[in-house]
Design a protein around this motif. Sequence first.
Motif, PDB file in Angstrom:
ATOM      1  N   GLY A   1       0.775  -1.231   0.000  1.00 11.17           N
ATOM      2  CA  GLY A   1       0.000   0.000   0.000  1.00 11.17           C
ATOM      3  C   GLY A   1       0.807   1.281   0.000  1.00 11.17           C
ATOM      4  O   GLY A   1       0.280   2.342   0.330  1.00 11.17           O
ATOM      5  N   THR A   2       2.069   1.212  -0.369  1.00 11.00           N
ATOM      6  CA  THR A   2       2.901   2.418  -0.390  1.00 11.00           C
ATOM      7  C   THR A   2       2.854   3.074  -1.768  1.00 11.00           C
ATOM      8  O   THR A   2       2.500   2.444  -2.771  1.00 11.00           O
ATOM      9  CB  THR A   2       4.355   2.072  -0.047  1.00 11.00           C
ATOM     10  OG1 THR A   2       4.812   1.030  -0.908  1.00 11.00           O
ATOM     11  CG2 THR A   2       4.468   1.603   1.392  1.00 11.00           C
ATOM     12  N   SER A   3       3.234   4.349  -1.811  1.00  7.79           N
ATOM     13  CA  SER A   3       3.250   5.082  -3.073  1.00  7.79           C
ATOM     14  C   SER A   3       4.470   4.699  -3.899  1.00  7.79           C
ATOM     15  O   SER A   3       5.424   4.086  -3.391  1.00  7.79           O
ATOM     16  CB  SER A   3       3.288   6.587  -2.804  1.00  7.79           C
ATOM     17  OG  SER A   3       4.548   6.939  -2.235  1.00  7.79           O
ATOM     18  N   GLU A   4       4.459   5.067  -5.166  1.00  8.46           N
ATOM     19  CA  GLU A   4       5.604   4.772  -6.033  1.00  8.46           C
ATOM     20  C   GLU A   4       6.878   5.414  -5.493  1.00  8.46           C
ATOM     21  O   GLU A   4       7.947   4.796  -5.486  1.00  8.46           O
ATOM     22  CB  GLU A   4       5.335   5.256  -7.463  1.00  8.46           C
ATOM     23  CG  GLU A   4       6.497   4.969  -8.403  1.00  8.46           C
ATOM     24  CD  GLU A   4       6.180   5.286  -9.851  1.00  8.46           C
ATOM     25  OE1 GLU A   4       7.123   5.253 -10.671  1.00  8.46           O
ATOM     26  OE2 GLU A   4       5.009   5.563 -10.173  1.00  8.46           O
ATOM     27  N   GLN A   5       6.784   6.655  -5.019  1.00  6.79           N
ATOM     28  CA  GLN A   5       7.971   7.314  -4.487  1.00  6.79           C
ATOM     29  C   GLN A   5       8.474   6.627  -3.224  1.00  6.79           C
ATOM     30  O   GLN A   5       9.689   6.482  -3.029  1.00  6.79           O
ATOM     31  CB  GLN A   5       7.685   8.793  -4.195  1.00  6.79           C
ATOM     32  CG  GLN A   5       8.923   9.590  -3.806  1.00  6.79           C
ATOM     33  CD  GLN A   5      10.020   9.527  -4.858  1.00  6.79           C
ATOM     34  OE1 GLN A   5       9.781   9.792  -6.039  1.00  6.79           O
ATOM     35  NE2 GLN A   5      11.234   9.148  -4.457  1.00  6.79           N
TER      36      GLN A   5
ATOM     37  N   SER B   1      12.568   3.152  -0.632  1.00  6.43           N
ATOM     38  CA  SER B   1      12.927   1.923   0.081  1.00  6.43           C
ATOM     39  C   SER B   1      13.922   1.097  -0.720  1.00  6.43           C
ATOM     40  O   SER B   1      14.895   0.567  -0.173  1.00  6.43           O
ATOM     41  CB  SER B   1      11.676   1.100   0.377  1.00  6.43           C
ATOM     42  OG  SER B   1      10.840   1.775   1.287  1.00  6.43           O
ATOM     43  N   PHE B   2      13.682   0.975  -2.012  1.00  3.47           N
ATOM     44  CA  PHE B   2      14.620   0.231  -2.856  1.00  3.47           C
ATOM     45  C   PHE B   2      15.992   0.902  -2.882  1.00  3.47           C
ATOM     46  O   PHE B   2      17.028   0.236  -2.907  1.00  3.47           O
ATOM     47  CB  PHE B   2      14.067   0.103  -4.276  1.00  3.47           C
ATOM     48  CG  PHE B   2      12.914  -0.850  -4.414  1.00  3.47           C
ATOM     49  CD1 PHE B   2      12.902  -2.065  -3.749  1.00  3.47           C
ATOM     50  CD2 PHE B   2      11.842  -0.534  -5.232  1.00  3.47           C
ATOM     51  CE1 PHE B   2      11.840  -2.957  -3.888  1.00  3.47           C
ATOM     52  CE2 PHE B   2      10.770  -1.423  -5.387  1.00  3.47           C
ATOM     53  CZ  PHE B   2      10.784  -2.633  -4.711  1.00  3.47           C
ATOM     54  N   SER B   3      15.990   2.228  -2.875  1.00  2.80           N
ATOM     55  CA  SER B   3      17.256   2.956  -2.854  1.00  2.80           C
ATOM     56  C   SER B   3      18.037   2.680  -1.568  1.00  2.80           C
ATOM     57  O   SER B   3      19.273   2.513  -1.590  1.00  2.80           O
ATOM     58  CB  SER B   3      16.984   4.460  -3.003  1.00  2.80           C
ATOM     59  OG  SER B   3      18.189   5.191  -2.939  1.00  2.80           O
ATOM     60  N   LYS B   4      17.330   2.604  -0.445  1.00  3.11           N
ATOM     61  CA  LYS B   4      17.991   2.271   0.826  1.00  3.11           C
ATOM     62  C   LYS B   4      18.595   0.864   0.764  1.00  3.11           C
ATOM     63  O   LYS B   4      19.688   0.620   1.281  1.00  3.11           O
ATOM     64  CB  LYS B   4      16.987   2.350   1.985  1.00  3.11           C
ATOM     65  CG  LYS B   4      16.519   3.757   2.320  1.00  3.11           C
ATOM     66  CD  LYS B   4      15.456   3.699   3.410  1.00  3.11           C
ATOM     67  CE  LYS B   4      14.817   5.050   3.659  1.00  3.11           C
ATOM     68  NZ  LYS B   4      13.686   4.951   4.621  1.00  3.11           N
TER      69      LYS B   4
ATOM     70  N   ARG C   1       9.396  -2.616 -11.884  1.00  2.05           N
ATOM     71  CA  ARG C   1      10.057  -1.515 -12.595  1.00  2.05           C
ATOM     72  C   ARG C   1      10.875  -0.647 -11.643  1.00  2.05           C
ATOM     73  O   ARG C   1      12.052  -0.376 -11.898  1.00  2.05           O
ATOM     74  CB  ARG C   1       9.006  -0.666 -13.320  1.00  2.05           C
ATOM     75  CG  ARG C   1       9.615   0.453 -14.153  1.00  2.05           C
ATOM     76  CD  ARG C   1       8.552   1.220 -14.951  1.00  2.05           C
ATOM     77  NE  ARG C   1       9.201   2.152 -15.850  1.00  2.05           N
ATOM     78  CZ  ARG C   1       9.631   3.349 -15.492  1.00  2.05           C
ATOM     79  NH1 ARG C   1       9.451   3.763 -14.235  1.00  2.05           N
ATOM     80  NH2 ARG C   1      10.227   4.148 -16.354  1.00  2.05           N
ATOM     81  N   GLN C   2      10.247  -0.223 -10.539  1.00  2.00           N
ATOM     82  CA  GLN C   2      10.970   0.626  -9.594  1.00  2.00           C
ATOM     83  C   GLN C   2      12.175  -0.109  -9.006  1.00  2.00           C
ATOM     84  O   GLN C   2      13.238   0.474  -8.808  1.00  2.00           O
ATOM     85  CB  GLN C   2      10.049   1.076  -8.454  1.00  2.00           C
ATOM     86  CG  GLN C   2       8.869   1.917  -8.903  1.00  2.00           C
ATOM     87  CD  GLN C   2       7.597   1.108  -8.968  1.00  2.00           C
ATOM     88  OE1 GLN C   2       7.585   0.005  -9.502  1.00  2.00           O
ATOM     89  NE2 GLN C   2       6.509   1.656  -8.424  1.00  2.00           N
ATOM     90  N   ALA C   3      12.002  -1.411  -8.731  1.00  2.21           N
ATOM     91  CA  ALA C   3      13.090  -2.185  -8.131  1.00  2.21           C
ATOM     92  C   ALA C   3      14.302  -2.242  -9.040  1.00  2.21           C
ATOM     93  O   ALA C   3      15.436  -2.023  -8.605  1.00  2.21           O
ATOM     94  CB  ALA C   3      12.595  -3.598  -7.805  1.00  2.21           C
TER      95      ALA C   3
END
Length: 236
Positions: free
Chosen positions: A174-178, A183-186, A214-216
Motif C-alpha cells: 500500500g505504499t506510493s511509487e515514491q 525503500s529500494f534505494s535504501k 520496474r521501480q526495483a
Amino acid sequence: MTIKVSEKIQNNLVNLRQQLKILGEESSDKQSVELLAVSKRHSIDAIKAAAEADQVHFGENYVQEGVEKIQQLQAEGFNQLQWHFIGPLQSNKTKDVAEHFDWVQSIEREKIARRLNEQRPSDKPPLNVLLQVNIDDDDNKSGLSADDVENLARFVSNCENLKLRGLMTILKAGTSEQERRDSFSKMRQLYQQLQAVYGEQIDTLSMGMSGDMRQAVLEGATMVRIGTAIFGQRES
C-alpha cells in the motif's frame, strides 16, 4: 497441462525477460537482472514448461511442497534448476532446506543460519544465502533491521557451508511509487556497503515483484521474484 497453457507460460517468460533487459539498461548501474520464477502452488507441469523455456531459477515458500517438487523434477532429469527458498524458515524445517535447496533468501536470524550451516551435506556446495531486510520496519513482514545487517553478514561469512551472496526485501503493502523507490534505494545502499566489505561474492540484490518490478530494477535490483505474471493465478 495443455499446449496452450504451456505456450502461454513460455511467452510470458519471453516478454518478462525483454522487459527486464530494457529496464536493466535504463537503470543507473545498467545491471543484468535475473528472473526468479515463484512457483509455489503451481504444478510440476507448469514448472517443466518454464524450464523448457530456459528458466533456471525457481522460488518456493513452503518447505514440504518445495522438497517434493525438487525430488520429482530431479528424478525426471531436470537437474539444471536452481531452487530458492524464499519464505519464513522455522528451526524444525532447516534440515530439509539445507539438504535440498540451492539458495535461501530469507535469513534473518543467526540461529537459522547456524542450523543451515551445520546441516548442509558435505557433498554439496555451500548454500547460497541472502539476508532478508525489513527495510520499511513493517510489523507484517519478516526480516532484520538495516542496523542488524552488518552483524548477521559477519556471522554468515564465517560459516564454512554457507556463502553470503547479498540481500532480499519485501516492501510494505500500500505504499506510493515514491515510497517504494526510496525503500529500494535504501536497499541498494546497504547492498553496496556489503560489497565494499565482502567484494565480488556479493552479487545478488533480490527485490521487486510483479507490482513493483520496474521501480526495483531502476533502483538496482539484480533479481526479481515473479509468479502470477509467469504462471497465471495459483492453483488452490
